[in-house]
Design a protein around this motif. Structure first.
Motif, PDB file in Angstrom:
ATOM      1  N   UNK A   1      39.098  23.348 -12.251  1.00 28.02           N
ATOM      2  CA  UNK A   1      39.170  22.477 -11.084  1.00 28.02           C
ATOM      3  C   UNK A   1      39.473  21.045 -11.512  1.00 28.02           C
ATOM      4  N   UNK A   2      40.350  20.384 -10.774  1.00 27.85           N
ATOM      5  CA  UNK A   2      40.665  18.985 -11.037  1.00 27.85           C
ATOM      6  C   UNK A   2      39.927  18.115 -10.023  1.00 27.85           C
ATOM      7  N   UNK A   3      39.061  17.247 -10.534  1.00 28.71           N
ATOM      8  CA  UNK A   3      38.240  16.408  -9.662  1.00 28.71           C
ATOM      9  C   UNK A   3      38.519  14.938  -9.940  1.00 28.71           C
ATOM     10  N   UNK A   4      38.603  14.164  -8.868  1.00 28.51           N
ATOM     11  CA  UNK A   4      38.774  12.724  -8.966  1.00 28.51           C
ATOM     12  C   UNK A   4      37.575  12.078  -8.279  1.00 28.51           C
ATOM     13  N   UNK A   5      36.878  11.216  -9.006  1.00 30.43           N
ATOM     14  CA  UNK A   5      35.676  10.568  -8.499  1.00 30.43           C
ATOM     15  C   UNK A   5      35.940   9.080  -8.372  1.00 30.43           C
ATOM     16  N   UNK A   6      35.740   8.534  -7.175  1.00 34.99           N
ATOM     17  CA  UNK A   6      35.933   7.100  -6.936  1.00 34.99           C
ATOM     18  C   UNK A   6      34.576   6.436  -6.858  1.00 34.99           C
ATOM     19  N   UNK A   7      34.303   5.573  -7.826  1.00 40.98           N
ATOM     20  CA  UNK A   7      33.013   4.899  -7.886  1.00 40.98           C
ATOM     21  C   UNK A   7      32.289   5.273  -9.166  1.00 40.98           C
ATOM     22  N   UNK A   8      32.223   4.326 -10.116  1.00 35.53           N
ATOM     23  CA  UNK A   8      31.631   4.620 -11.421  1.00 35.53           C
ATOM     24  C   UNK A   8      30.231   4.036 -11.558  1.00 35.53           C
ATOM     25  N   UNK A   9      29.492   4.031 -10.461  1.00 36.88           N
ATOM     26  CA  UNK A   9      28.084   3.656 -10.541  1.00 36.88           C
ATOM     27  C   UNK A   9      27.296   4.796 -11.154  1.00 36.88           C
ATOM     28  N   UNK A  10      25.973   4.706 -11.032  1.00 36.20           N
ATOM     29  CA  UNK A  10      25.132   5.736 -11.645  1.00 36.20           C
ATOM     30  C   UNK A  10      25.438   7.118 -11.083  1.00 36.20           C
ATOM     31  N   UNK A  11      25.575   7.224  -9.773  1.00 32.78           N
ATOM     32  CA  UNK A  11      25.845   8.523  -9.156  1.00 32.78           C
ATOM     33  C   UNK A  11      27.191   9.070  -9.595  1.00 32.78           C
ATOM     34  N   UNK A  12      28.217   8.228  -9.569  1.00 38.97           N
ATOM     35  CA  UNK A  12      29.545   8.673  -9.965  1.00 38.97           C
ATOM     36  C   UNK A  12      29.607   9.143 -11.404  1.00 38.97           C
ATOM     37  N   UNK A  13      28.917   8.427 -12.295  1.00 41.04           N
ATOM     38  CA  UNK A  13      28.944   8.820 -13.708  1.00 41.04           C
ATOM     39  C   UNK A  13      28.182  10.115 -13.939  1.00 41.04           C
TER      40      UNK A  13
ATOM     41  N   UNK B   1      37.274   3.229 -10.903  1.00 49.10           N
ATOM     42  CA  UNK B   1      36.459   2.161 -10.318  1.00 49.10           C
ATOM     43  C   UNK B   1      37.275   0.879 -10.323  1.00 49.10           C
ATOM     44  N   UNK B   2      37.044   0.063  -9.291  1.00 49.80           N
ATOM     45  CA  UNK B   2      37.775  -1.196  -9.185  1.00 49.80           C
ATOM     46  C   UNK B   2      37.313  -2.209 -10.231  1.00 49.80           C
ATOM     47  N   UNK B   3      36.111  -2.005 -10.769  1.00 47.60           N
ATOM     48  CA  UNK B   3      35.532  -2.914 -11.755  1.00 47.60           C
ATOM     49  C   UNK B   3      36.005  -2.527 -13.166  1.00 47.60           C
TER      50      UNK B   3
END
Length: 218
Positions: free
Chosen positions: A1-13, A30-32
């Motif tokens: 499966x190919x997954x893209x996660x937007x948001x590299x905060x604690x939950x995203x990581x 992440x924009x940061x």
């Protein structure tokens, strides 16, 4: 499966680490730029800095071939825009989004491209089923196609594993430790790592139960 996660905060990581441990192709954006740089070398995923609300960037990050997009930024408006783009522009089969403000929950539906809305209070997004227990060891995620469970356990001062190295802990068959979250940061587990109270472990298993994982660490 190919997954893209937007948001590299604690939950995203955490999500990225779990999906990567289950042998999925994962991209975390992440924009940061500083946050992405901070995670380099700590996660076995593709890290891309940029604004996921921009269609051109989403395409560059791989939205056009993604099986799953997860929007877990700290901004509900951004999560809705990302979800809408994912579904309407890129026809992503599955889209999950985090709801930060409960008053906005009514917006997170199919009209905005959201297949699964996840309340902010959820400790770790569940792509197939949400966490159903409140104990220190909770089955968080079942990857139905692979038959894989992801189980989280937290180390407390009373845990039998506190102060022990990972090499000293006997895991149930078919179980691996995906990551150790320490002070909010995902850490690549090594046999020499000594567990401390406050550590959170995410384990991937094909056969172990929550009770067996609990017995190994608690």
């Amino acid at each position: 499966m190919k997954a893209l996660i937007a948001g590299a905060g604690r939950l995203g990581t955490q999500i990225a680490q779990v999906l990567a441990a289950a042998r999925n192709d994962v991209t975390l954006v992440d924009v940061d730029e500083d946050r992405i740089a901070e995670l380099e070398g700590h996660l076995p995923v593709r890290l891309v800095p940029g604004d996921a609300c921009e269609p051109a960037f989403l395409e560059h990050a791989g939205a056009h071939t993604a099986d799953l997009i997860i929007a877990v930024t700290g901004n509900d408006e951004d999560n809705l825009v990302i979800s809408l783009l994912a579904k309407r522009k890129f026809a992503v089969p599955r889209v999950a989004a985090r709801v930060n403000d409960p008053e906005n929950a009514w917006l997170f539906d199919r009209n905005w491209g959201v297949d699964t809305a996840v309340p902010a209070a959820t400790p770790l997004i569940s792509l197939i089923e949400e966490a159903t227990g409140a104990t220190d060891t909770v089955s968080l995620l079942r990857l139905s196609k692979a038959g894989v469970d992801v189980i989280e356990t937290a180390i407390t001062p009373q845990s039998r594993a506190a102060g022990r190295t990972l090499a000293e802990i006997t895991l149930p068959a078919g179980t691996v430790i995906a990551t150790v979250v320490r002070e909010g940061q995902p850490t690549v587990p090594t046999p020499e790592m000594r567990l401390r109270p406050g550590d959170e472990l995410l384990l991937v298993s094909h056969s172990a139960t929550e009770q067996e994982i609990h017995a190994a660490f608690q």
